[in-house]
Design a protein around this motif. Structure first.
Motif, PDB file in Angstrom:
ATOM      1  N   ASP A 184       0.924  -1.146   0.019  1.00 62.64           N
ATOM      2  CA  ASP A 184      -0.062   0.057  -0.033  1.00 62.64           C
ATOM      3  C   ASP A 184       0.811   1.258  -0.072  1.00 62.64           C
ATOM      4  O   ASP A 184       1.904   1.328   0.721  1.00 62.64           O
ATOM      5  CB  ASP A 184      -0.803  -0.041   1.294  1.00 62.64           C
ATOM      6  N   SER A 185       0.441   2.182  -0.921  1.00 63.54           N
ATOM      7  CA  SER A 185       1.395   3.259  -0.776  1.00 63.54           C
ATOM      8  C   SER A 185       1.595   4.341   0.175  1.00 63.54           C
ATOM      9  O   SER A 185       2.307   4.900   0.707  1.00 63.54           O
ATOM     10  CB  SER A 185       0.695   4.317  -2.117  1.00 63.54           C
ATOM     11  N   THR A 186       0.614   4.025   1.191  1.00 64.96           N
ATOM     12  CA  THR A 186       0.471   5.082   2.463  1.00 64.96           C
ATOM     13  C   THR A 186      -0.246   4.120   3.594  1.00 64.96           C
ATOM     14  O   THR A 186      -1.058   3.126   3.244  1.00 64.96           O
ATOM     15  CB  THR A 186      -0.476   6.166   2.267  1.00 64.96           C
ATOM     16  N   GLU A 201       3.229   0.806   3.475  1.00 67.43           N
ATOM     17  CA  GLU A 201       2.953  -0.432   4.264  1.00 67.43           C
ATOM     18  C   GLU A 201       3.204  -1.597   3.149  1.00 67.43           C
ATOM     19  O   GLU A 201       2.615  -1.672   2.227  1.00 67.43           O
ATOM     20  CB  GLU A 201       1.576  -0.333   4.962  1.00 67.43           C
ATOM     21  N   GLU A 202       3.954  -2.490   3.736  1.00 64.14           N
ATOM     22  CA  GLU A 202       4.291  -3.838   2.827  1.00 64.14           C
ATOM     23  C   GLU A 202       4.297  -4.920   3.745  1.00 64.14           C
ATOM     24  O   GLU A 202       4.540  -5.051   4.755  1.00 64.14           O
ATOM     25  CB  GLU A 202       5.701  -3.763   2.551  1.00 64.14           C
ATOM     26  N   ASN A 231      -6.851   1.251 -10.442  1.00 62.00           N
ATOM     27  CA  ASN A 231      -5.818   2.067  -9.554  1.00 62.00           C
ATOM     28  C   ASN A 231      -5.418   0.769  -8.298  1.00 62.00           C
ATOM     29  O   ASN A 231      -4.285   0.923  -8.001  1.00 62.00           O
ATOM     30  CB  ASN A 231      -6.674   3.042  -8.844  1.00 62.00           C
ATOM     31  N   ARG A 232      -6.148  -0.142  -8.332  1.00 59.11           N
ATOM     32  CA  ARG A 232      -5.999  -1.071  -7.029  1.00 59.11           C
ATOM     33  C   ARG A 232      -5.928  -2.659  -7.637  1.00 59.11           C
ATOM     34  O   ARG A 232      -6.725  -2.873  -8.555  1.00 59.11           O
ATOM     35  CB  ARG A 232      -6.974  -0.795  -5.969  1.00 59.11           C
ATOM     36  N   ILE A 233      -5.324  -3.432  -6.925  1.00 59.24           N
ATOM     37  CA  ILE A 233      -5.084  -4.652  -7.170  1.00 59.24           C
ATOM     38  C   ILE A 233      -6.050  -5.655  -6.121  1.00 59.24           C
ATOM     39  O   ILE A 233      -5.545  -5.542  -5.030  1.00 59.24           O
ATOM     40  CB  ILE A 233      -3.820  -5.196  -7.252  1.00 59.24           C
ATOM     41  N   PHE A 241      -4.657  -3.530  -3.192  1.00 55.89           N
ATOM     42  CA  PHE A 241      -3.429  -3.126  -2.855  1.00 55.89           C
ATOM     43  C   PHE A 241      -2.883  -2.273  -4.140  1.00 55.89           C
ATOM     44  O   PHE A 241      -3.355  -2.151  -5.079  1.00 55.89           O
ATOM     45  CB  PHE A 241      -2.346  -4.097  -2.853  1.00 55.89           C
ATOM     46  N   ASP A 242      -1.914  -1.190  -3.719  1.00 57.79           N
ATOM     47  CA  ASP A 242      -1.417  -0.474  -5.043  1.00 57.79           C
ATOM     48  C   ASP A 242      -0.479  -1.269  -5.872  1.00 57.79           C
ATOM     49  O   ASP A 242      -0.482  -0.987  -6.954  1.00 57.79           O
ATOM     50  CB  ASP A 242      -0.665   0.774  -4.460  1.00 57.79           C
TER      51      ASP A 242
END
Length: 299
Positions: A184-186, A201-202, A231-233, A241-242
């Protein structure tokens, strides 16, 4: 071992708009510009200092070959750097022939091929990869400096990884999934950290069961092959997720794949079993042949 790296060439203006390579700037053909550039660096050795403080040079080992029909330019780069100690010995007697000193330039030649198709916004740059001899950054910078000297200031050459389908298929078919990351990018804020930008966040999942590894690999490969530009997976029941990245190991080599940003996949391929050899060196014609095959599978 013969390793080839393949990059996709684009030429963009200051607004990041991609140009048709065979008639950029209204009438220029990038194939001819590349040919002029190769002639320039053959006569004018590029010298620079790398981040480790080593003196480096970059040039052509010999005059380039241009094939107008195939729209390719081929030849050998000459890359050299200082800072290596060593000895050159006679192979039969082991007697010392020459000391390599720290200030000496340690030089290697390696193959390259540039392909500029007609009426396309994408070309390809393939080169033989050798340890401690980088090409991508110095080539990109040298070319952009060259066109500035020619009065072309509003276009920039960009090189991005272009993995061949052959490489991807081999890893997907025969490789073992080692781990994957849900990105996630943030970081999602809670009351304690509200209004704080903590970064991305990973979630890292490592696989230790062969059966589960194959099942998850099939899911990731399906996502990789069919994801478009949402935009999202979505991933199973874990949410959206990004980005999702995953590491597959094949023949002792680990490679990271990305579901969305495929240009981040490093495109280096061992082609030793695909080329012909003469006196221990891959032949020029067989290198051209395999490069064109790789380009065809990456296009």
């Amino acid at each position: 071992m013969i390793n080839l790296s393949i990059y996709r060439i684009t030429l963009v203006n200051k607004s990041k708009e991609q140009q048709v390579l065979s008639f950029y700037n209204e009438e220029e053909d990038l194939l001819e510009t590349m040919n002029d550039f190769c002639s320039h660096i053959h006569k004018n050795i590029r010298s620079y200092t790398d981040v480790q403080g080593k003196h480096r040079t970059f040039s052509l080992a010999n005059k380039q070959h241009k094939d107008v029909e195939k729209r390719i330019i081929t030849g050998y780069f000459d890359s050299a750097y200082t800072g290596e100690y060593g000895k050159i010995k006679d192979s039969r007697t082991s007697h010392l022939k020459y000391d390599i000193l720290k200030g000496d330039l340690f030089s290697k030649d390696f193959f390259y091929l540039i392909h500029v198709p007609k009426n396309s916004k994408y070309g390809f740059f393939v080169f033989q990869k050798k340890e401690n001899h980088g090409v991508k950054v110095v080539f990109e910078n040298a070319f952009n400096n060259f066109i500035r000297t020619k009065g072309v200031s509003n276009f920039f050459l960009e090189l991005k990884h272009a993995p061949s389908r052959y490489l991807i298929t081999n890893f997907f078919k025969f490789g073992r999934l080692k781990e994957f990351r849900l990105i996630d990018s943030t970081v999602k804020s809670n009351d304690k950290f509200i209004n704080m930008n903590l970064g991305r966040e990973e979630r890292v999942i490592k696989l230790n069961n062969a059966v589960n590894s194959e099942v998850i690999k099939d899911v990731l490969v399906e996502l990789f092959d069919n994801f478009s530009h949402e935009n999202r997976i979505s991933f199973l029941n874990h949410g959206e997720f990004d980005e999702i990245s995953f590491i597959i190991t094949h023949n002792g080599v680990s490679k990271t794949f990305y579901v969305k940003d495929k240009e981040k996949i490093r495109a280096s391929l061992n082609v030793s079993n695909m080329v012909e050899f003469q006196d221990g060196e891959a032949t020029f014609d067989s290198l051209i042949k395999i490069c064109l095959e790789l380009i065809d599978s990456a296009a």
